[in-house]
Enzyme design. Structure first.
Site, mmCIF file in Angstrom:
data_model
loop_
_atom_site.group_PDB
_atom_site.id
_atom_site.type_symbol
_atom_site.label_atom_id
_atom_site.label_comp_id
_atom_site.label_asym_id
_atom_site.label_seq_id
_atom_site.Cartn_x
_atom_site.Cartn_y
_atom_site.Cartn_z
ATOM 1 C CB SER A 136 6.064 -3.476 0.727
ATOM 2 O OG SER A 136 5.057 -2.793 1.441
ATOM 3 C CE LYS A 164 2.728 -0.661 3.272
ATOM 4 N NZ LYS A 164 3.430 0.508 3.847
ATOM 5 C CG ASP A 189 4.308 -0.303 7.242
ATOM 6 O OD1 ASP A 189 4.194 0.482 8.208
ATOM 7 O OD2 ASP A 189 4.610 0.080 6.098
ATOM 8 C CD GLU A 214 7.890 0.474 8.184
ATOM 9 O OE1 GLU A 214 8.397 1.442 7.581
ATOM 10 O OE2 GLU A 214 7.632 -0.607 7.626
ATOM 11 C CG ASP A 239 8.450 4.828 7.361
ATOM 12 O OD1 ASP A 239 9.138 5.761 6.901
ATOM 13 O OD2 ASP A 239 7.634 4.209 6.656
ATOM 14 N N GLY A 291 10.762 1.645 0.810
ATOM 15 C CA GLY A 291 10.429 1.986 -0.567
ATOM 16 C C GLY A 291 9.264 2.947 -0.647
#
Length: 371
Positions: A136, A164, A189, A214, A239, A291
């Protein structure tokens, strides 16, 4: 399994490098470590809260309060546990506070596996001796820094890049990565940074053949995600919206998600993670393990749950050195050259907590003994 003593520790560890998401930038990790002592064994669990209520409403302060004033008294009043599922059932009347609850349940799973002389992975019903892992990567002010990070982790064998994104750092970032690195396994994400007003922008991501996007919309939404998924070819992964088996069931039935990220702390523990895993397997929805910048103890629990068969996508359980100059376990969690982690086969979590390092990073401690 009967607790004679429970130890709570507020912990603070400094990250190797700042980690930026749409929530903000993190340089230290505040969390709570739980030790459940029986006459012969110690079980370890990690409460994956942080110091601020941005990812979740839970914080170190609220979790400590719940543990000290409610959960520990309930454990001592109950006394004996035959199986970790019993912990989940005991805490059921307490609404939410999933991260606080999950830390105790994780410790009891560690105890149960040690008492049964089996690895935590085997105790959970895991079937793998290696798990695939991704990485990530936070938002970078300079995209060249992001390119360097991706190149570095590709060389280390990681099997998926999670990027991200946030408004203004989205389509152009993903396009630049595709132009630089080609069709590598990659996902985006959003950490709830968008709304349905951004449908046209999010549809632009379809051209990049992403594994998933995500949690693009609100942290507590499953309705608008269903509307958005109808507009996108890219699978939506939920999530923050999934806190329980029931949340997962409803999201799947509504068509809000094609993939689910299971975070043990977010859903309240390993037992609930297993239930969600089984539901998703039945419905044909792949899952992966997210995570929370865990220390080695929380990371060990993630490794174990990922051995269940429907964890078919690389998770975020990177090696210890990704985040820490010094982890609190031995050996560290290490990623093999082929982008996998070898699952330990020793009893319990499979990694040995190092007491002197745990003491080093402890900022407060509470010891409660059976009265």
């Amino acid at each position: 399994m009967k607790a004679e003593k429970i130890v709570l520790r507020k912990m603070r560890m400094t990250l190797n490098a700042p980690f930026q998401t749409s929530f903000g930038t993190q340089t230290v990790r505040d969390f709570i470590l739980v030790e459940v002592h029986t006459k012969d064994l110690i079980g370890y669990g990690e409460c994956v809260v942080s110091g601020q209520p941005f990812y979740s409403e839970e914080t170190v302060g609220t979790a400590w309060h719940m543990m000290e004033d409610f959960l520990i008294p309930m454990i001592f009043e109950k006394g004996e546990f035959n199986h970790p599922d019993d912990v989940n059932e005991l805490f059921a009347p307490i609404r939410r506070n999933n991260m606080a609850k999950s830390a105790f349940e994780a410790a009891y799973w560690d105890l149960y596996a040690k008492q049964s002389n089996m690895s935590l992975a085997k105790a959970l019903g895991g079937t793998k001796d290696k798990i695939e892992v991704g990485i990530s990567l936070g938002i970078e002010a300079d995209i060249e820094d992001l390119y360097r990070n991706v190149e570095q982790y590709l060389e280390q064998g990681y099997r998926r890049m999670k990027i991200k994104i946030a408004p203004g750092k989205d389509v152009q970032v993903i396009r630049g990565l595709r132009e630089r690195f080609g069709n590598i396994p990659m996902m985006a994400d959003a950490n709830s940074a968008y709304t349905l007003d951004d449908v046209a922008l999010l549809k632009q991501l379809d051209e990049f053949n992403l594994m998933m996007i995500e949690q693009p919309l609100a942290h507590d939404d499953i309705i608008d995600h269903a509307s958005l998924q109808k507009e996108l070819n890219t699978p939506i992964c939920l999530d923050e919206s999934i806190h329980s088996y029931e949340d997962a069931r409803k999201a799947i039935e509504l068509g809000s998600t094609r993939i689910i990220n299971i975070k043990v702390g977010r859903v309240g523990g390993l037992s609930e993670s297993k239930r969600i895993h089984d539901l998703c397997q039945e419905k044909g929805i792949p899952v992966w393990c997210g995570g929370m910048l865990e220390s080695g103890i929380g990371r060990a629990h993630n490794v174990a749950i990922t051995t269940l068969p429907n964890f078919t996508l690389p998770g975020d359980t990177a090696g210890s050195s990704r985040y820490w100059k010094e982890d609190i376990i031995a050996p560290w969690v290490e990623v093999n050259a082929d982008g996998t982690i070898t699952v330990p086969d020793t009893p319990g979590i499979g990694y040995k907590p190092v007491p002197e390092l745990i003491e080093k990073y402890t900022t407060a401690i509470k010891v409660v003994t059976r009265g």
